[in-house]
Write a protein that holds these residues in place. Sequence first.
Motif, mmCIF file in Angstrom:
data_model
loop_
_atom_site.group_PDB
_atom_site.id
_atom_site.type_symbol
_atom_site.label_atom_id
_atom_site.label_comp_id
_atom_site.label_asym_id
_atom_site.label_seq_id
_atom_site.Cartn_x
_atom_site.Cartn_y
_atom_site.Cartn_z
ATOM 1 N N ILE A 273 0.676 -1.087 0.161
ATOM 2 C CA ILE A 273 -0.354 0.000 -0.463
ATOM 3 C C ILE A 273 0.616 1.290 0.130
ATOM 4 C CG2 ILE A 273 -1.424 1.453 1.260
ATOM 5 C CD1 ILE A 273 -3.088 -0.694 -0.221
ATOM 6 N N ILE A 274 1.795 1.050 0.653
ATOM 7 C CA ILE A 274 2.838 2.479 0.828
ATOM 8 C C ILE A 274 3.314 3.049 -0.689
ATOM 9 C CG2 ILE A 274 3.841 2.000 2.985
ATOM 10 C CD1 ILE A 274 6.588 0.718 1.390
ATOM 11 N N ILE A 275 3.431 1.597 -1.555
ATOM 12 C CA ILE A 275 4.315 1.985 -3.003
ATOM 13 C C ILE A 275 2.583 2.797 -3.246
ATOM 14 C CG2 ILE A 275 4.244 1.113 -5.204
ATOM 15 C CD1 ILE A 275 5.417 -1.239 -3.585
ATOM 16 N N VAL A 276 1.761 2.660 -3.302
ATOM 17 C CA VAL A 276 0.214 2.980 -4.446
ATOM 18 C C VAL A 276 0.055 4.231 -3.357
ATOM 19 C CG1 VAL A 276 -1.978 3.587 -3.974
ATOM 20 C CG2 VAL A 276 -0.749 1.152 -3.950
ATOM 21 N N LEU A 277 0.424 5.043 -1.784
ATOM 22 C CA LEU A 277 0.206 6.185 -2.036
ATOM 23 C C LEU A 277 1.306 6.827 -2.184
ATOM 24 C CD1 LEU A 277 -0.436 4.823 1.919
ATOM 25 C CD2 LEU A 277 -1.967 6.001 -0.076
ATOM 26 N N TYR A 309 4.282 2.326 -13.323
ATOM 27 C CA TYR A 309 5.474 2.353 -12.679
ATOM 28 C C TYR A 309 4.282 1.145 -11.409
ATOM 29 C CZ TYR A 309 9.074 4.161 -9.228
ATOM 30 O OH TYR A 309 10.347 3.940 -9.508
ATOM 31 N N ILE A 310 3.231 1.475 -11.208
ATOM 32 C CA ILE A 310 2.515 0.053 -9.608
ATOM 33 C C ILE A 310 2.756 -0.999 -10.197
ATOM 34 C CG2 ILE A 310 -0.036 -0.224 -10.060
ATOM 35 C CD1 ILE A 310 0.770 1.855 -7.368
ATOM 36 N N ILE A 311 2.343 -0.969 -11.494
ATOM 37 C CA ILE A 311 2.066 -2.582 -11.924
ATOM 38 C C ILE A 311 3.967 -2.940 -11.986
ATOM 39 C CG2 ILE A 311 2.722 -4.009 -13.983
ATOM 40 C CD1 ILE A 311 0.310 -2.467 -14.826
ATOM 41 N N PHE A 312 4.640 -2.465 -12.062
ATOM 42 C CA PHE A 312 6.225 -2.867 -11.809
ATOM 43 C C PHE A 312 6.517 -3.105 -10.225
ATOM 44 C CE2 PHE A 312 10.600 -1.418 -10.920
ATOM 45 C CZ PHE A 312 11.309 -2.338 -12.402
ATOM 46 N N LEU A 313 6.423 -2.360 -9.126
ATOM 47 C CA LEU A 313 6.396 -2.895 -7.994
ATOM 48 C C LEU A 313 5.522 -3.606 -7.470
ATOM 49 C CD1 LEU A 313 7.211 1.190 -6.938
ATOM 50 C CD2 LEU A 313 8.902 -0.460 -7.310
ATOM 51 N N VAL A 314 4.216 -3.287 -7.567
ATOM 52 C CA VAL A 314 3.230 -3.930 -6.542
ATOM 53 C C VAL A 314 3.354 -5.459 -7.681
ATOM 54 C CG1 VAL A 314 0.652 -4.569 -6.586
ATOM 55 C CG2 VAL A 314 1.718 -2.781 -6.463
ATOM 56 N N LEU A 315 3.481 -6.004 -8.449
ATOM 57 C CA LEU A 315 3.767 -7.150 -8.643
ATOM 58 C C LEU A 315 4.362 -7.634 -8.346
ATOM 59 C CD1 LEU A 315 2.983 -7.936 -12.782
ATOM 60 C CD2 LEU A 315 1.582 -8.919 -10.995
ATOM 61 N N PRO A 316 5.788 -7.625 -8.426
ATOM 62 C CA PRO A 316 6.465 -8.383 -7.434
ATOM 63 C C PRO A 316 6.724 -8.420 -5.967
ATOM 64 C CG PRO A 316 7.711 -5.498 -7.906
ATOM 65 C CD PRO A 316 6.578 -6.521 -9.001
ATOM 66 N N ALA A 317 6.678 -7.467 -4.987
ATOM 67 C CA ALA A 317 6.110 -7.275 -3.860
ATOM 68 C C ALA A 317 4.989 -8.783 -4.020
ATOM 69 C CB ALA A 317 5.645 -5.998 -3.602
ATOM 70 N N TRP A 436 3.339 -3.636 -23.467
ATOM 71 C CA TRP A 436 4.417 -3.658 -23.215
ATOM 72 C C TRP A 436 5.575 -3.587 -21.441
ATOM 73 C CZ3 TRP A 436 7.217 -7.231 -25.445
ATOM 74 C CH2 TRP A 436 8.542 -7.563 -25.960
ATOM 75 N N GLU A 437 5.100 -3.074 -21.310
ATOM 76 C CA GLU A 437 5.315 -2.488 -19.860
ATOM 77 C C GLU A 437 5.293 -3.928 -19.118
ATOM 78 O OE1 GLU A 437 7.865 -0.264 -18.474
ATOM 79 O OE2 GLU A 437 8.494 -0.113 -21.046
ATOM 80 N N THR A 438 3.792 -3.776 -19.884
ATOM 81 C CA THR A 438 3.006 -4.910 -17.833
ATOM 82 C C THR A 438 3.903 -6.569 -18.670
ATOM 83 O OG1 THR A 438 1.260 -3.406 -18.508
ATOM 84 C CG2 THR A 438 1.424 -5.739 -17.180
ATOM 85 N N ALA A 439 3.777 -6.147 -19.846
ATOM 86 C CA ALA A 439 5.086 -8.031 -20.324
ATOM 87 C C ALA A 439 6.076 -8.058 -19.617
ATOM 88 C CB ALA A 439 4.486 -7.496 -21.421
ATOM 89 N N LYS A 440 6.790 -6.594 -19.683
ATOM 90 C CA LYS A 440 8.178 -7.044 -19.050
ATOM 91 C C LYS A 440 8.236 -7.234 -17.374
ATOM 92 C CE LYS A 440 9.461 -3.191 -21.891
ATOM 93 N NZ LYS A 440 10.551 -1.812 -22.053
ATOM 94 N N ALA A 441 7.086 -6.890 -16.801
ATOM 95 C CA ALA A 441 7.647 -7.092 -15.287
ATOM 96 C C ALA A 441 7.002 -8.292 -15.488
ATOM 97 C CB ALA A 441 6.137 -6.188 -15.026
ATOM 98 N N LYS A 489 10.610 1.303 -18.185
ATOM 99 C CA LYS A 489 10.639 2.269 -18.605
ATOM 100 C C LYS A 489 11.118 2.683 -16.865
ATOM 101 C CE LYS A 489 8.201 6.063 -19.508
ATOM 102 N NZ LYS A 489 6.642 6.941 -20.188
ATOM 103 N N ALA A 490 10.051 2.068 -15.559
ATOM 104 C CA ALA A 490 10.436 2.480 -14.135
ATOM 105 C C ALA A 490 11.895 2.437 -13.818
ATOM 106 C CB ALA A 490 9.373 1.371 -13.352
ATOM 107 N N ILE A 491 13.005 1.674 -14.237
ATOM 108 C CA ILE A 491 14.059 1.243 -13.573
ATOM 109 C C ILE A 491 14.809 2.424 -14.873
ATOM 110 C CG2 ILE A 491 16.589 0.397 -14.272
ATOM 111 C CD1 ILE A 491 14.849 -0.707 -12.283
ATOM 112 N N THR A 492 15.103 2.762 -16.351
ATOM 113 C CA THR A 492 15.432 3.951 -17.278
ATOM 114 C C THR A 492 14.820 4.926 -16.298
ATOM 115 O OG1 THR A 492 13.689 3.846 -18.214
ATOM 116 C CG2 THR A 492 15.113 2.518 -18.768
ATOM 117 N N GLU A 493 13.865 5.537 -16.311
ATOM 118 C CA GLU A 493 13.254 6.664 -15.561
ATOM 119 C C GLU A 493 14.547 6.935 -14.607
ATOM 120 O OE1 GLU A 493 11.400 9.597 -17.605
ATOM 121 O OE2 GLU A 493 11.508 8.292 -18.989
ATOM 122 N N ARG A 494 13.927 5.854 -13.872
ATOM 123 C CA ARG A 494 14.588 6.290 -11.984
ATOM 124 C C ARG A 494 16.173 6.520 -12.437
ATOM 125 N NH1 ARG A 494 16.760 8.120 -8.034
ATOM 126 N NH2 ARG A 494 16.021 7.556 -6.326
#
Length: 496
Positions: A273-277, A309-317, A436-441, A489-494
Amino acid sequence: MNDPNPNRSVSDVAVISLGGRFLAFIGRTLYIGRFGAVNPLLNAFTYALHIPQMLFSIVAAALNSVMIPLYSGLLAEEKHEEANRFINNIINIVIGLLIIFVFTGILAAPLVSRIVGGADFTETAYLTFSLRVLMPAMFFFSFGAIFTGLLQSHGSFRLPALVSAPGGAILILYVILFGDRFGVTGLLFATLLGVAMQPLIMIPAIRKLGYRYSFSIDLKNENIRAAGRLCIPALISVVSYQAHFIFANSMALRMGYAAVMDYAQQMVQVFIIIIVLAVAAVYLPRLSALWAKKNRTEYNENLKNAFSYIIFLVLPAACGLVLLRYEIMDFLLNWRGEGDTRTAGILMGLYAVGIVSMALKEIADRAFYSMKDAKTPAVFGIVIMACNIAVTIALIPRLGVYAMPTAYAVAAAIGTSGLLVRLQIKVRFIDRSLVWETAKAAVAVAVMAVGVYAVKYFVPVANRLLAVALPALMGVAVYFVMARLLRCKAITERMK
């Protein structure tokens, strides 16, 4: 508010928020270990804390859906004096509502205790006492939400992310220094003190913005009228959402699992939830300002980035919590040789499955709020509530306490799917790049899962900490290596 790299802000806010909530979670772990997960007094305390938190969620949802979009819009239009008048109106109206809520809650506490406790619950009187002690927490929760929205609208995200830290520190100190002496009763007052610290630590930053409080209630003000129109559907949405948790925790209280279920919920929230917030905190003011300026192209791009960004972080968590559910709970609950780790692990795993859908729903809700549309989230909130309660009732005879998180996951998937379809029709944010970003995640998560399983089954360890740490570290390393190789993208942008 015009952060050139919002993904960096999201990362910073997530890390700070994680630190603060981690302290709060450690405090919760300590007092469950000290007083016992099935302690009837602790179950009464846990349920009592849910009532002001539920009422706070109602107020906070109204503030998120009303205050931030309208206030951010006024700031974007350079109407600073009008924005300050709007905030003062909001604060004074909220004070009036809180007085009604708190005193009604104190008076109704015995009735609530009898209803939710049922015939088998032996600590009805203590539940009444706990409700009365914790009901004033509503004031602190709500002012914390107002101050958070005010700071976030001005582009200040880091201090609001830290609000859980003082309360967590107070709980830790209480359990270590005074837990044996004052027990669960002292925990009530320590919790109230910790909640009070949330708005207090933000006051100096609020003053630096130039904001000054003044008493004024102008119900004829155009912005207040707009807030009122938006507020009703937003309240319907959050009441629908909270109804499940009140129902679920009432069932768990009667089964003797209120503390365990709450702990499993909180475990998921600490890491997800902290990721969402964090994402919502950074992107909602931006989306509100862009919609007010009618900049639809940039609006869609920011919305797509928020979902990515949400998908990139929430899926692995979520995947990590499911894979390590027993190891995590064994480490956290058995540090004193006690705890129903199997039940807690299954509950946490089921909630982790459902939280993926709810994370997407939270961002979709805020997208509609930024457009000043609170009706659509309300409709789907009712859908989720109805599915939740219906599935829970259907599954309780077979699954018992596991019926509640299972229903949560099923209802969240159904309601969120409909909400995303409606959002896509309105703004067309889903395109080839987001897919495509969702598929990569998803590919990175799949490889991560293989790495976690390899460590779990081929590198067995007896130490509880290492049983969690080794596969978790492997999972994090594999996921981010894969994400870097796939150029997520979440990695490259960061890294810019």
